[in-house]
Design a protein around this motif. Sequence first.
Motif, short mmCIF file in Angstrom:
data_model
loop_
_atom_site.label_atom_id
_atom_site.label_comp_id
_atom_site.label_asym_id
_atom_site.label_seq_id
_atom_site.Cartn_x
_atom_site.Cartn_y
_atom_site.Cartn_z
N TYR A 12 -1.90 26.94 62.81
CA TYR A 12 -1.75 25.60 62.25
C TYR A 12 -3.05 25.14 61.59
CZ TYR A 12 -1.10 20.56 61.94
OH TYR A 12 -1.04 19.27 61.47
N ASP A 13 -4.16 25.36 62.25
CA ASP A 13 -5.45 24.98 61.68
C ASP A 13 -5.73 25.74 60.39
OD1 ASP A 13 -5.84 23.26 63.80
OD2 ASP A 13 -7.09 24.66 64.95
N SER A 14 -5.33 27.01 60.34
CA SER A 14 -5.55 27.82 59.14
C SER A 14 -4.71 27.34 57.96
CB SER A 14 -5.22 29.29 59.44
OG SER A 14 -6.04 29.81 60.46
N LEU A 15 -3.50 26.86 58.25
CA LEU A 15 -2.60 26.45 57.18
C LEU A 15 -2.80 25.00 56.75
CD1 LEU A 15 0.76 28.08 58.39
CD2 LEU A 15 -0.80 28.93 56.63
N SER A 16 -3.40 24.18 57.60
CA SER A 16 -3.52 22.75 57.29
C SER A 16 -4.85 22.39 56.63
CB SER A 16 -3.36 21.92 58.57
OG SER A 16 -4.34 22.28 59.54
N ILE A 20 -6.25 27.00 52.43
CA ILE A 20 -5.43 27.59 53.49
C ILE A 20 -5.66 29.09 53.58
CG2 ILE A 20 -3.68 25.81 53.09
CD1 ILE A 20 -1.87 28.09 52.07
N ILE A 21 -5.46 29.62 54.78
CA ILE A 21 -5.52 31.06 55.03
C ILE A 21 -4.19 31.46 55.68
CG2 ILE A 21 -6.71 32.94 56.20
CD1 ILE A 21 -9.21 31.20 56.27
N ARG A 22 -3.37 32.15 54.92
CA ARG A 22 -2.07 32.58 55.43
C ARG A 22 -2.21 33.94 56.12
NH1 ARG A 22 2.53 31.24 50.98
NH2 ARG A 22 3.84 31.42 52.85
N SER A 25 -2.29 36.78 53.75
CA SER A 25 -3.24 36.60 52.63
C SER A 25 -2.60 36.12 51.34
CB SER A 25 -4.01 37.91 52.36
OG SER A 25 -4.71 38.32 53.51
N ARG A 26 -1.39 35.61 51.41
CA ARG A 26 -0.76 35.09 50.19
C ARG A 26 -1.35 33.72 49.83
NH1 ARG A 26 5.14 34.22 51.08
NH2 ARG A 26 4.68 34.28 53.32
N SER A 27 -1.22 33.38 48.55
CA SER A 27 -1.60 32.04 48.12
C SER A 27 -0.47 31.07 48.45
CB SER A 27 -1.88 32.03 46.61
OG SER A 27 -0.70 32.34 45.89
N ASN A 28 -0.72 29.78 48.23
CA ASN A 28 0.26 28.75 48.59
C ASN A 28 1.62 29.00 47.95
OD1 ASN A 28 -2.43 27.81 48.95
ND2 ASN A 28 -1.65 25.71 49.19
N ILE A 202 14.71 27.32 46.66
CA ILE A 202 13.33 27.65 46.96
C ILE A 202 12.99 27.04 48.32
CG2 ILE A 202 10.93 27.38 46.26
CD1 ILE A 202 12.55 29.21 44.46
N ILE A 203 12.46 27.87 49.21
CA ILE A 203 12.12 27.44 50.56
C ILE A 203 10.63 27.11 50.62
CG2 ILE A 203 12.19 28.04 53.01
CD1 ILE A 203 14.92 27.87 51.60
N ILE A 204 10.30 25.89 51.05
CA ILE A 204 8.91 25.42 51.08
C ILE A 204 8.59 24.86 52.46
CG2 ILE A 204 7.24 23.81 50.08
CD1 ILE A 204 8.81 23.84 47.52
N GLY A 205 7.47 25.30 53.03
CA GLY A 205 7.01 24.78 54.31
C GLY A 205 5.96 23.70 54.12
N VAL A 206 5.96 22.71 55.00
CA VAL A 206 5.02 21.60 54.95
C VAL A 206 4.08 21.67 56.16
CG1 VAL A 206 4.74 19.09 54.90
CG2 VAL A 206 6.72 20.17 53.77
N VAL A 207 2.79 21.77 55.91
CA VAL A 207 1.77 21.75 56.96
C VAL A 207 0.66 20.80 56.53
CG1 VAL A 207 0.22 23.09 58.42
CG2 VAL A 207 2.27 24.18 57.47
N GLY A 208 0.55 19.67 57.21
CA GLY A 208 -0.44 18.68 56.79
C GLY A 208 -0.13 18.20 55.39
N ASN A 209 -1.12 18.32 54.51
CA ASN A 209 -0.92 17.95 53.10
C ASN A 209 -0.66 19.17 52.22
OD1 ASN A 209 -1.33 15.13 53.45
ND2 ASN A 209 -3.55 15.48 53.54
#
Length: 295
Positions: A12-16, A20-22, A25-28, A202-209
Amino acid sequence: MLLSPAEKQYLYDSLSQSQIIRPDSRSNQQHRPLEATTSFLPGSNGSARIRLSDGSECIISIKSKVITYDQNTTPNLIDFDIDIIGYRDDSNYITNLKFQLLNLLQQNFPVDLLKLTSRYAFKLFIDCVIISHTSYPLGLISLGTYLALKTLKLPLLISNNDDTEVAELPTFSDDWDNARTLQEILDSQNSSDKFFQPPIFIIIGVVGNNLIFDPSVEEEQVLENGLIVSFYDGKVITPINNTNFAINSNNSNFKGLNKNLLIKSIALCNKFCPSIIKALDTLIEQEDDAERSVF
């Protein structure tokens, strides 16, 4: 794979964070690597097999049938069925997936391309078999359906298409080489400036902003919300839904959706979805029959 509380917090900290660090290693806005092949089922009018890098795989088969319809009503010319191992056909999970896909296609599909005469039309029966999946499969099914519909071929009508005065059963060419794709049918209707492109999800995840495209099963467990965005004819359309993708774990982070993020998701889809469509169309245009990869 279910994550421990410590792993969830780290992810969670990595994605928020702002950069971000997935885990992979993919971009947003980057999809997982995808492999697909089309037109491989000889008994189907259209087919596609699609696989993601995590092993998720589905097969789409489309068959057509000539039916009669009432000119005074809008005919229902598309049917969708989904089979996922481990789920009953009447379960809420399967029913929800079928409803979303069927509603998207029925509302945004040029059904006039399927009409043969004033009394007869093709009806498409789309069957999806999910061989394996880890993350929420709606995006996988949607992209597979796109490929199958783009390569769908329907037999050529050789009888008179005007049967308003004399009832006549449709007659088709016996030569399958004369079968036409929906794009070719569209071109024959003097609409050469138009392109047939089925709608996709299109599937989109929301983490923080942050918004992340195509979240993996690990990422789904820490998302604060999930968006299902419809894209058709070069732009985002309705419906746009939000849901919790982590059906196999208790996602304690799940919360309400910020309207500013909804506006941001629409802008991102309008910017990046044309590249997804282009990649899928490029795959179809390749001449060799070998399995091909996109993204």
